[in-house]
Scaffold this active site. Structure first.
Site, PDB file in Angstrom:
ATOM      1  N   ASP A  54     -12.763   9.709   7.499  1.00 56.54           N
ATOM      2  CA  ASP A  54     -12.477   9.267   6.113  1.00 56.54           C
ATOM      3  C   ASP A  54     -13.076   7.958   5.894  1.00 56.54           C
ATOM      4  OD1 ASP A  54     -11.313   9.666   3.520  1.00 56.54           O
ATOM      5  OD2 ASP A  54      -9.466   9.157   4.243  1.00 56.54           O
TER       6      ASP A  54
ATOM      7  N   GLY B 146       0.939  -1.118  -0.021  1.00 59.47           N
ATOM      8  CA  GLY B 146      -0.065   0.151   0.063  1.00 59.47           C
ATOM      9  C   GLY B 146       0.676   1.368  -0.078  1.00 59.47           C
TER      10      GLY B 146
ATOM     11  N   GLY C 216       0.724   5.829   0.511  1.00 62.38           N
ATOM     12  CA  GLY C 216       0.101   7.029   0.504  1.00 62.38           C
ATOM     13  C   GLY C 216       0.965   8.269   0.848  1.00 62.38           C
ATOM     14  N   GLY C 217       0.116   9.113   1.532  1.00 62.84           N
ATOM     15  CA  GLY C 217       1.031  10.482   1.687  1.00 62.84           C
ATOM     16  C   GLY C 217       1.963  10.111   2.864  1.00 62.84           C
TER      17      GLY C 217
ATOM     18  N   GLY D 120       3.514   7.478   3.364  1.00 57.67           N
ATOM     19  CA  GLY D 120       4.763   6.506   3.092  1.00 57.67           C
ATOM     20  C   GLY D 120       4.183   5.284   2.710  1.00 57.67           C
ATOM     21  N   LYS D 121       4.972   4.139   2.399  1.00 52.87           N
ATOM     22  CA  LYS D 121       4.285   3.016   2.080  1.00 52.87           C
ATOM     23  C   LYS D 121       4.200   1.922   3.326  1.00 52.87           C
ATOM     24  CE  LYS D 121       7.036   3.644  -2.247  1.00 52.87           C
ATOM     25  NZ  LYS D 121       8.408   2.986  -2.797  1.00 52.87           N
ATOM     26  N   VAL D 122       3.307   1.197   2.895  1.00 51.53           N
ATOM     27  CA  VAL D 122       2.884  -0.067   3.718  1.00 51.53           C
ATOM     28  C   VAL D 122       3.765  -1.297   3.126  1.00 51.53           C
ATOM     29  CG1 VAL D 122       1.027  -1.245   4.847  1.00 51.53           C
ATOM     30  CG2 VAL D 122       0.603   1.129   4.316  1.00 51.53           C
TER      31      VAL D 122
END
Ligand SMILES: *[C@@H]1O[C@H](CO)[C@@H](O)[C@H](O)[C@H]1NC(C)=O
Ligand SMILES: *[C@@H]1O[C@H](CO)[C@@H](O)[C@H](O)[C@H]1NC(C)=O
Ligand SMILES: *[C@@H]1O[C@H](CO)[C@@H](O)[C@H](O)[C@H]1NC(C)=O
Ligand SMILES: *[C@@H]1O[C@H](CO)[C@@H](O)[C@H](O)[C@H]1NC(C)=O
Ligand SMILES: *[C@@H]1O[C@H](CO)[C@@H](O)[C@H](O)[C@H]1NC(C)=O
Ligand SMILES: *[C@@H]1O[C@H](CO)[C@@H](O)[C@H](O)[C@H]1NC(C)=O
Length: 939
Positions: free
Chosen positions: A729, A610, A612-613, A615-617
């Site tokens: 969200d 994953g 997103g803003g 960083g990464k997962v």
């Protein structure tokens, strides 16, 4: 016999009785006293205050019906219909207003389960309501249709009788308004019968009386009790020209184990043809009804020889039914003994039934007939609600004097199930009670242990009553309970630890707000007087920077367990801390990882699942093989730090089965990371889009479960946390699924707590959330309330129903809310339902969800339901669906952790490779419309 005469005779055999008033008046022959016979004689409509009375004719004691029914109004028969000879029980009636579809039931108690009873209901309209309009309505016995009461005449008593085996210790006689007038009743009788009597009446079929006739008696006297110890009504058949009467004064004996016990007084008279070569003939017409289009009939002929016959004389005759020999050989009645010729099995398939008794060639005497009975057979196969549930709910009704139309069987027939009850109708077991809503029902007193008798109970709502006392430990016996709402009562004491434990493992949602004297945790309860002690602020503002360091401490200070709202006592706070430490199920063991440990478990940050803003997962595996998702804050991202910390802070404290849980964290110099449970099946949006060809489409049932589970997660944030939290969200990409397809809410980066209980909204300096899911109010006010989450959840529901994205781009960008509203306005749900479900869904439950979704997405927050309301609707829909499938085992029980049987097939077709999902995630947001980067879904 010619047709004309037959018809004339058939007309005379009509039952219900069409009697002259005198017929039931003083001319009945009676002797003796009532003894303890087990009879019930109810004079319906007799005021409760009136003493019972002994009927002048039968010497049977009548009582008021008030103790046998909760409904109805007493009326007197109109005075012009009352005559001096009329039995007193006819004078008044009980009448049941309430409109079409209302069922009003008498409960006759203290019976012996499995024994046979004769039940008789009597009606004499007598224009009691002054409307001069005789009604038509239905009678039910237990859960089975019995008959349709058709009162055609104000001045004619009508009597219905049934012989049935009673399955329980009580039996209900219900009057059902079918829309053709107001049901009423004059009297109700119950007589126990020996089980050997009427062998055709058994557990699966009852006998509805059509005719019971006594021959050879021309004085109009109806024989009943005490001549007949079973108090059957034997109606005299007047003499016809072609008959002659024979009688004896000698007693006619019953044979051993007589199946019918025809009374001697009835058997002492008989008819025989005047012309000794003529047969005895009679007939009756079938009476089909909507409920029984081809009724089967059982006919019982009672014979006894009344004259001592000379040596050479023979009385022998054939019995034929519709031309068929009934007995293979000629029949000769015994002198002064009862004999019966009867059919064991019902005859049906005819419009008319003709019976004739013809002398055989050897007979020197014509046939004889003493009495006869004709019954139609009634299937009594309706299955009643499980006995223990019936007793438990009856005890609850009694204890709290529940003021609802709670009459008859609780769950059966389905369309008469009690209001506020949820029932399951499985094929393999009797219907049972799975839900009970007694919210706002004016209950007072303590919590009855009878609730625990409802073993299958899944939800129990007792909110908004005046219940007092403590929560009994017996509630722990409700092992299927997933929702217990005790909000707004006067309960005291502490919540049994066993229940607390179940809320902690997520198997039970427990609501108990607004019980001023109820303590939430363990046995550490303050005596009430100390609660008025010093006011100390409960919550301590935790400096954001230090949050990761003091995660453990914050657990203690920021108690997120389901605490009663509005409590401000410092003493209580401390006690909660102590007791929470005592609960080892609370995760105080969030592990702290070093950066190098993270490197190791992610195999050098190899697999990105994953992005997103923040960083990464990355995918990782702990030493013991547990799969995890590691969300690493990227060095370049400083914008997300606050949200990152917020998520860490909050997640350390909230634990719910439907929220993705935190396993550990890392604060190692510049590195910050959070380690989560791994959700192998990824985000919901991917399943809905079916982007991966190997993915199966989610079934409607799976979608319902997913919505319920995510709704429960949100509800926990709104209601279970103190202070309440807003997710801010909610969207399908933030709902993750594990290997069992259980849904959990993820991504708490935007989660925000209300500062205090009195706050109802969160003001945000920055725009948050995701377009298309965002509460339209937000644009104007920049305030988010829990109703904003409800709005977003409504969008999620619409996606689940339609399989569409939250913003449709064809032909031009339209929100899914708009799209569904427009289509549903045309009234066709199938227009919007995801075609990939191939119609395998209950239309009612889809409608319900679509409707709920539209309410959630109402423009004005005040018009939106709460998540609690939504959870209730979803619960209900899952039950509907389960009932629809008739699969009891498939009932939703969050505690069961998902059934492999349900999902096995689904899993086998699924890809477990999630490495390519991050791209889908970004696309899912329509070119990054989220103004604030919202971080990747955690897996
Ligand atoms: C019915 O009649 C009795 C006496 O005849 C009277 O006491 C009673 O109040 C009446 N009941 C109603 C409901 O009118
Ligand atoms: C009731 O009886 C009347 C007359 O006997 C008949 O015309 C009518 O159809 C019956 N109604 C029902 C619903 O059986
Ligand atoms: C009741 O009697 C009918 C007819 O004799 C028979 O078919 C049925 O099996 C019986 N039911 C029970 C429970 O014995
Ligand atoms: C019995 O009598 C009826 C009427 O007279 C006749 O129709 C029928 O055939 C007779 N049956 C026998 C078995 O004699
Ligand atoms: C009539 O009587 C004769 C002689 O007694 C006997 O054989 C015959 O079986 C009898 N018939 C019937 C129907 O009983
Ligand atoms: C509780 O009892 C009080 C006093 O009897 C009454 O006024 C109130 O309406 C009751 N509340 C509920 C919810 O039943």
């Amino acid at each position: 016999m010619d047709g004309q005469r037959r018809r004339a005779m058939a007309a005379r055999w009509l039952w219900p009785l069409l009697l002259g008033i005198a017929g039931l008046g003083g001319v009945l022959q009676v002797h003796g006293q009532v003894d303890n016979l087990g009879f019930i004689n109810l004079d319906c409509g007799l005021p409760e205050s009136a003493a019972g009375y002994v009927d002048g004719v039968t010497k049977l004691r009548f009582t008021s019906d008030a103790g046998f029914i909760d409904a109805g109004t007493n009326y007197n028969m109109s005075s012009e219909y009352i005559t001096p000879t009329m039995g007193r029980s006819w004078h008044n009636v009980r009448s049941f207003g309430g409109g079409a579809g209302t069922r009003s039931c008498y409960t006759l108690q203290s019976l012996v389960a499995g024994l046979k009873y004769l039940i008789r209901a009597k009606f004499w309209y007598g224009n009691y309501d002054g409307l001069d309009r005789a009604p038509v309505f239905d009678l039910h016995v237990g859960v089975n249709y019995w008959t349709t009461v058709n009162i055609s005449n104000a001045n004619t008593p009508v009597i219905y009788e049934i012989i049935a085996v009673v399955p329980g210790e009580s039996v209900q006689v219900c009057l059902v308004n079918t829309g053709s007038g107001t049901p009423f009743i004059s009297a109700l009788d119950l007589r126990p019968l020996k089980n050997g009597l009427y062998p055709m009446a058994n557990a699966t079929q009852g006998l509805v009386l059509h005719t019971r006739a006594n021959f050879g008696r021309d004085d109009g006297v109806i024989l009943r009790y005490p001549n007949d110890p079973h108090d059957r009504f034997w109606i005299p058949m007047s003499k016809r020209a072609e008959w002659t009467e024979v009688s004896t004064a000698k007693k006619v004996q019953n044979i051993d184990d007589d199946s019918f016990d025809a009374p001697s007084a009835v058997m002492q008279t008989a008819i025989t043809p005047v012309n000794s070569s003529s047969p005895v003939v009679f007939s009756w017409d079938a009476e089909p009804s909507a409920n029984n289009p081809d009724p089967g009939y059982i006919c019982i002929l009672h014979f006894s020889e009344l004259q001592p016959l000379p040596v050479n004389a023979v009385r022998q005759f054939y019995v034929t039914l519709n031309g068929q020999l009934w007995l293979g050989k000629g029949f000769t009645p015994q002198y002064l003994y009862t004999n019966a010729v009867f059919s064991s099995f019902p005859n049906n398939g005819h419009h008319q039934y003709n019976v004739s008794l013809n002398a055989t060639a050897n007979s020197t005497l014509p046939p004889i007939l003493n009495a006869l009975e004709i019954f139609s057979v009634l299937p009594t196969t309706g299955i009643t609600t499980a006995t223990q549930d019936v007793s438990a709910i009856a005890a609850i009704r009694g204890k709290y004097q529940v003021k609802k139309n709670w009459m008859g069987d609780p769950c059966v027939p389905k369309n008469f199930a009690w209001k506020g009850l949820g029932c399951s109708y499985a094929v393999s077991s009797p219907p049972s009670v799975t839900g009970l809503n007694l919210s706002s029902s004016g209950l007072s007193g303590n919590l009855s242990s009878s609730f625990a008798g409802l073993k299958g109970l899944q939800y129990l709502d007792l909110s908004r009553n005046n219940l007092t006392g403590s929560i009994p430990d017996t509630f722990l016996q409700l092992s299927s309970l997933t929702l217990l709402d005790l909000t707004d009562n006067l309960l005291s004491g502490s919540i049994p630890p066993g229940l607390v434990k179940r809320t902690q493992d997520g198997s039970l949602t427990l609501r108990y707000g607004n019980n001023p004297n109820l303590c939430s945790s363990g046995n550490y309860c303050q005596p009430p007087q100390k609660k008025r002690g010093s006011m100390v602020a409960v919550y301590v503002v935790v400096p954001i920077v230090a949050v990761l360091v003091i995660l453990l401490l914050s657990v203690l200070l920021f108690c997120m367990r389901r605490r009663r709202q509005g409590r401000t006592s410092g003493n209580i706070k401390q006690l909660d801390e102590v007791s929470i430490m005592g609960h080892n199920s609370l995760r105080l063991d969030n592990r702290r990882f070093t950066y190098s440990e993270l490197e190791a478990i992610t195999n050098g940050f190899e697999r990105v699942i994953g992005k997103g803003g923040f960083g990464k997962v990355y995918h990782g595996s702990l030493e013991d093989g547990t799969q995890v998702a590691v969300k690493l804050r990227s060095e370049s991202s400083d914008q997300g730090e606050q949200e990152f910390l917020a998520e860490a802070q909050t997640l350390a404290k909230i634990h719910h089965k439907n929220l993705v849980s935190l396993i550990g964290y890392c604060k190692d110099m510049k590195y910050m990371a959070l380690v989560y449970e791994y959700m192998s099946e990824g985000a919901l949006d991917e399943h809905l889009r079916g982007k991966d060809n190997t993915m199966r489409t989610l079934t409607w049932r799976q979608r319902l479960r997913i919505s319920l589970e995510s709704a429960q997660g949100l509800e926990y944030l709104h209601k279970g946390c103190n202070p309440p939290l807003v997710h801010r969200d909610v969207k399908t990409s933030n709902i993750l699924l594990n290997a069992n397809l259980e849904a959990k809410i993820a991504d708490f980066g935007l989660l925000k707590a209300f500062k205090s209980k009195s706050d109802t909204h969160v003001s945000t300096a920055r725009v948050v959330g995701t377009l298309g899911y965002l509460d339209p109010e937000y644009h104007g006010t920049f305030q988010l309330t829990n109703k904003s989450d409800v709005f977003s959840f409504g969008v999620v529901l619409l996606e689940l129903v339609t399989g569409q994205r939250h913003i449709l781009s064809d032909p031009e960008p339209t929100s899914i809310v708009q799209w569904v509203r427009q289509r549903l306005a045309r009234g066709n749900i199938e227009d919007v339902v995801d075609a990939r479900m191939r119609g395998d869904h209950d239309v009612n439950s889809v409608w319900k969800i679509a409707d709920t979704a539209l309410k959630c997405t109402a423009q004005r927050p005040g018009e939106r339901p709460t998540m609690t309301d939504v959870v209730a609707v979803l619960h209900e829909c899952l039950e509907l669906e389960a009932a629809h499938d008739n699969v009891n085992a498939g009932f939703y029980t969050p505690g069961s952790g998902g059934s492999l049987n349900d999902y096995g097939q689904y899993n086998s077709g699924m890809s477990t490779d999630l490495s390519h999902r991050s791209t889908a995630y970004e696309q899912g947001h329509l070119g990054s419309v989220s103004i604030l980067s919202t971080g990747p879904a955690v897996r």
